[in-house]
Design an enzyme around this catalytic site. Structure first.
Site: not given
Length: 170
Positions: A124, A138
């Site tokens: 991330d 995401d």
């Protein structure tokens, strides 16, 4: 004469685009953000900050990497099953966004593993205040959810009902 793409190709094309963007951006993040302080893009509102996540958003299932990987594989299989039945191009694109996002995170869980098979951590790198750090995969999944809600509110079905054959629709 103009060739019309089959609707299932929209699923595959959007999934491929998302997967490429996700894997490429994660590779970039690993090269340029690892070991650095967060890079401020818009003050503290939008920052680039590398994190590795073994669970899901909001620190959910941090020890459930195998479960999350299995769930992701199930999502891929179900999308594969439903792809050939979709008759709406917007729904096909939404499915492709989910498929690409799921494959992007599965790529991390499968190939970025230092802890054994299907135990890899998701990369991330996009940070907003009061929100979990996230990635392109995401984002694609969230956009797909928004698109699905809009299509549902507009009563656009993902699969058109088959017309009945025979006299008087019987």
């Amino acid at each position: 004469m103009r060739y019309k793409q089959p609707i299932w190709s929209s699923v595959l094309l959007s999934a491929w685009f998302v997967w490429l963007a996700d894997v490429g951006s994660k590779t970039w993040a690993l090269i340029y953000l690892e070991g650095r302080e967060p890079v401020k893009i818009i003050g503290t509102f939008l920052q680039l900050a590398l994190t590795k996540n073994s669970g899901a958003a909001f620190s959910f299932a941090t020890n459930g990497t195998v479960f999350l990987t299995t769930f992701g594989l199930l999502v891929v299989v179900l999308i594969g099953f439903w792809t050939r039945r979709i008759t709406s191009r917007p729904w096909a694109i939404a499915l492709g966004l989910v498929l690409g996002g799921t494959l992007g995170n599965l790529t991390d869980r499968t190939f970025r593993s230092g802890h054994g098979a299907f135990r890899g951590e998701v990369i991330d790198w996009i940070a907003l205040p009061h929100w979990p750090t996230f990635n392109v995969a995401d984002s694609a999944i969230v956009i797909a959810a928004v698109v699905a809600m809009i299509l549902s509110f507009r009563n656009i079905a993902p699969i058109s009902p088959k017309s009945k054959e025979g006299p008087n629709g019987a």
